[in-house]
Design a protein around this motif. Structure first.
Motif, short mmCIF file in Angstrom:
data_model
loop_
_atom_site.label_atom_id
_atom_site.label_comp_id
_atom_site.label_asym_id
_atom_site.label_seq_id
_atom_site.Cartn_x
_atom_site.Cartn_y
_atom_site.Cartn_z
N LEU B 175 0.83 -1.19 0.00
CA LEU B 175 0.00 0.00 0.00
C LEU B 175 0.88 1.26 0.00
N GLY B 176 1.96 1.21 0.79
CA GLY B 176 2.88 2.34 0.84
C GLY B 176 3.52 2.60 -0.52
N ILE B 245 5.72 4.30 5.11
CA ILE B 245 6.43 3.56 4.06
C ILE B 245 6.45 4.40 2.78
N ALA B 246 5.29 5.04 2.49
CA ALA B 246 5.18 5.82 1.25
C ALA B 246 6.25 6.90 1.20
N GLU B 247 6.48 7.59 2.32
CA GLU B 247 7.47 8.66 2.31
C GLU B 247 8.88 8.11 2.09
N VAL B 248 9.15 6.96 2.71
CA VAL B 248 10.48 6.36 2.53
C VAL B 248 10.68 5.95 1.07
N VAL B 249 9.65 5.30 0.50
CA VAL B 249 9.77 4.84 -0.88
C VAL B 249 9.89 6.04 -1.82
N ARG B 250 9.17 7.12 -1.51
CA ARG B 250 9.29 8.32 -2.35
C ARG B 250 10.73 8.81 -2.38
N LYS B 285 15.51 -1.07 -3.25
CA LYS B 285 16.75 -1.61 -2.68
C LYS B 285 17.48 -0.53 -1.89
N ILE B 286 17.55 0.69 -2.44
CA ILE B 286 18.34 1.70 -1.72
C ILE B 286 17.63 2.18 -0.47
N VAL B 287 16.33 1.92 -0.34
CA VAL B 287 15.67 2.39 0.89
C VAL B 287 15.46 1.25 1.89
N ILE B 288 16.19 0.17 1.76
CA ILE B 288 16.02 -0.92 2.73
C ILE B 288 16.24 -0.44 4.17
N PRO B 289 17.35 0.26 4.47
CA PRO B 289 17.55 0.62 5.89
C PRO B 289 16.41 1.44 6.49
N PRO B 290 15.97 2.56 5.84
CA PRO B 290 14.85 3.28 6.46
C PRO B 290 13.56 2.47 6.49
N THR B 291 13.35 1.62 5.47
CA THR B 291 12.12 0.82 5.47
C THR B 291 12.09 -0.09 6.69
N VAL B 292 13.24 -0.72 6.96
CA VAL B 292 13.28 -1.60 8.12
C VAL B 292 13.02 -0.80 9.40
N GLY B 293 13.55 0.43 9.44
CA GLY B 293 13.26 1.29 10.60
C GLY B 293 11.77 1.47 10.80
N ILE B 294 11.05 1.73 9.68
CA ILE B 294 9.60 1.91 9.77
C ILE B 294 8.92 0.62 10.22
#
Lengths: 386, 363
Positions: B175-176, B245-250, B285-294
């Motif tokens: 959804l994010g 998640i949406a903000e991180v993916v953006r 792939k490049i947002v794995i670290p912040p995604t995991v944080g979320i």
């Protein structure tokens, strides 16, 4: 004749169809929910609108920054709650910044012991839910500390018991407000002086020690005012009267637990941000600064910090907002913040929609104003490129 | 012409400990006077705090006794955990049926651990998960094979925490991503809707959404229709996490160079293909670290359902502490929970670090 693109292949037309469909779906669902709600409210005869705000609240609030009694209106109760939220968030943010910076720098320390301790702190505190931490500290305050009669008294003027932390403060005296005004005047003067000094340095190249002068004045002038008023030293020392303490200032266990939990949890994240920010400044920058003969303090002040802050500020903003939003967990340990007060009001009036809307509105205002301020600060600090 | 002078031999003193314990101490703890002071102060602080803690937690403590024994000791009363472990972990699940949630949890953990290896990420894995989830649902709800029905209101403790966090993460992620794509869309209406949604949700605390789900949402439904309380909280958690998640993916999408889009266009790929084959694999792939944080905060935030009176593992612990026999041992119980949460979070973050390393294709 050029082959006409059928409309389902035309991107522009397709986009319009998509958007209309999306809007129609959103409005359709909203209308459906709205009409259901209308019917439900009518059937359960729940009042709508914000008319209830003027009615008498008729519930007490444990702690308040302004005068409040149960006879006051709901509006006043909400104001008390909002001020309590602001109080815990503001104090929490200040302590979090200090503790987070210290731990972040400790993490980078050359001292193995200090660095490992900081790492352990960060790893442990980040991975424990903040609500659990709040419960933990609240339990410590409530269970580990004795009743007021057997209050711990580590030194004169400070009492620790399960009613909170009670400490002595200087007894009220006109000198205090005069000292406060003097300090404010010195700070304003210092700000003006600093601007003038910078302007002069830009024009003539001569630096002006505005900061040192301000700090000296901030210490000396209030002290002079204090002496002029005859140096009052009377203290308002708390004393046990019956089952509770009279006098002094009391910090409730709810507030202390909330503050402690929020600060410890958030500072672990701030520490990571500070560490990453400092590490993002290239080693060459520091070496170059030392090569032109800057002292270590100046290297930090003129080279490292301005560049590190640029990396630090955006994530730091979101941590501050997180702290503010997490302060709403106050409701779980009984601190009367905005959410807790609103929840009581919802239970009394049954007007859930207005209540939840108020909570959302207030937090949106907090969030938006904090991010506006931080955006302004960020812009000020940002790299000015050609 | 003089003969070339014999080079004088310099005899250097043997180096002072380049390695070994003393050198290590000197380098890491006593490199300057400031560091030495720091070390001594830290050691003093540790000496002052650690021994009493150890005495409390291990020496004076009891591990599996009745509550009466605990009244007479100075140390920790860890007995509260083994004596109440069934209620803390499983809550109100009916007597005699405890094997069902335990089996379901083992199945879930097993599937998660099985899916850790990247070479198993194939179509078959999806089927395993589908079958696994159906089996887990059947185990929890019952109603077939002679298992009595257990209403969701009785699902509590660790299974509830795991369910809320698992579905919270799994449903919020796609959804994010969709919301992030919507926010970057060229269509103004779609973009506005996504921006409003993301900013609204990110501006308010999770509690307000949980309140909305628990006290406001019933008003939205037509008369006579009710939606399960657990499900409502679950939806609130998903909607909340998705906005973050949406903000991180953006962030990941914005970091993609324009050339990637143009290259995809020039290959004749349409929007869906461009995103699926070119942009998203790199951006996610490049947002794995912040995604995991979320995702980690989503896991920790499931504990907030305490406030709307769902019996997750934190609430069952609190209920245990209200038992007159066991009041006063909150410290022990909360430390146990903290360790439990820590293990889950630590496992997730170390897995993410490994994944990041494995997926790293740069130089």
């Amino acid at each position: 004749m050029p082959s006409a693109v059928p409309f389902w292949r035309d991107e522009a037309k397709r986009a319009i169809v998509f958007q209309l469909a999306a809007i129609a779906i959103v409005f359709g669902i909203s209308y459906y929910l709205f009409s259901n709600t209308q019917a439900n409210l009518q059937r359960q005869s729940i009042a709508t609108g914000f008319g209830f705000l003027d009615k008498e609240a008729s519930f007490e609030i444990g702690e308040s920054l302004i005068e409040y009694s149960a006879a006051d209106s709901y509006t006043r109760a909400l104001l008390v709650g909002a001020l309590n939220t602001v109080k815990v968030s503001f104090i929490g943010i200040v302590f979090t910044l200090i503790l987070g910076t210290v731990i972040g720098i400790s993490r980078l320390s050359k001292n193995w012991l200090v660095s490992k301790l900081a790492a352990a702190y960060i790893e442990v505190m980040q991975n424990i839910p903040v609500l659990l931490q709040l419960f933990f500290w609240y339990a410590i305050f409530y269970e580990a500390f004795p009743a007021p009669r057997q209050a711990l008294n580590p030194f004169t003027g400070l009492f620790l018991c399960n009613r909170g932390m009670i400490f002595a403060v200087p007894a009220a005296h006109p000198a205090h407000s005069a000292m406060g005004w003097t300090l404010l005047a010195v700070l304003v003067g210092g700000w003006v002086l600093n601007r003038w000094g910078k302007k002069r340095q830009a024009a003539t190249g001569k630096p002006f020690p505005a900061l040192r002068i301000t700090i000296a004045a901030a210490i000396v002038l209030p002290a002079v005012v204090w002496l002029l008023y005859g140096a009052p030293t009377a203290m308002d020392i708390p004393a046990l009267r019956g089952f509770n303490f009279k006098g002094g200032v009391t910090v409730s266990p709810e507030f202390s637990a909330l503050l402690l939990g929020l600060v410890i949890y958030t500072s672990a994240f701030v520490a990571e941000i500070v560490r990453a920010g400092i590490q993002s400044v290239g080693k060459g920058q520091i070496e170059a600064a030392m090569a032109i003969g800057l002292r270590p303090a100046k290297v930090l002040q003129l080279v490292v910090l301005p560049q590190a802050l640029r990396v630090i500020i955006p994530p730091l903003t979101s941590q501050m907002l997180n702290l503010t939003k997490n302060s709403s967990l106050a409701i779980a340990i009984g601190y009367a913040d905005f959410v807790a007060v609103t929840n009581t009001i919802i239970n009394q009036t049954g007007q859930a929609i207005e209540g939840v809307a108020l909570i959302m509105l207030v937090f949106l205002v907090f969030s938006l104003s904090t991010s506006l301020f931080m955006n302004w600060y960020n812009k000020k600090m940002a790299l000015v490129e050609r | 012409m003089s003969t070339p002078t014999q080079p004088t031999r310099e005899y250097l003193a043997a180096p002072v400990h380049k390695d070994g314990a003393v050198a290590w101490l000197r380098k890491n703890l006593f490199s300057s006077w400031f560091n030495s002071v720091l070390t001594v102060l830290t050691m003093l602080a540790l000496l002052y705090t650690i021994p009493p803690l150890i005495k409390w937690a291990f020496i004076d403590s009891v591990w599996n006794t009745s509550a009466e024994v605990c009244r007479d000791i100075d140390g920790a009363c860890w007995s509260i955990i083994p004596r109440n472990i069934k209620f803390i972990l499983l809550g109100f699940f009916p007597e005699g049926q405890e094997w069902r949630p335990i089996l379901a949890m083992i199945l879930l953990l097993g599937l998660v651990i099985y899916s850790k290896e990247r070479h198993r990420w194939k179509k078959a894995l999806l089927w395993y998960w589908l079958v696994g989830l159906i089996v887990m649902g059947t185990l929890m709800y019952g109603g077939v094979f002679g298992m009595p029905v257990v209403e969701t209101g009785q699902w509590s403790g660790l299974p509830l925490t795991m369910m809320l966090s698992f579905f919270g993460m799994v449903c919020a992620y796609p959804l994010g991503v969709v919301l992030a794509l919507g926010r970057r869309s060229k269509m103004p209406a779609i973009r506005t809707l996504c921006v409003v949604y993301i900013e609204m949700i990110r501006g308010v605390p999770l509690i307000s959404l949980l309140f909305m789900s628990s006290i406001m949402f019933p008003l939205f439904l037509p008369d006579g229709m009710t939606i399960d309380k657990v499900l409502r909280a679950q939806v609130a958690i998903i909607l909340f996490t998705a906005a973050y998640i949406a903000e991180v993916v953006r962030g990941g999408l914005q970091a993609m160079p324009k050339g990637q889009y143009e290259a995809a266009d020039s290959l004749g790929l349409n929007y869906r293909q461009t995103m699926r084959l070119i942009i998203l694999p790199q951006a996610l792939k490049i947002v794995i670290p912040p995604t995991v944080g979320i995702l980690l905060s989503a896991f920790k935030d499931t504990s907030l359902v305490v406030i709307i009176a769902l019996y997750d593992v934190l609430k069952t612990t609190k209920v245990t502490l209200q038992n007159p026999n066991w009041t006063g041992y909150s410290t022990e119980a909360y430390i146990f929970l903290a360790v439990l949460y820590f293990i889950f979070c630590y496992a997730m973050s170390s897995y993410s670090r490994r994944l990041e390393r494995e997926l790293h294709t740069g130089h």
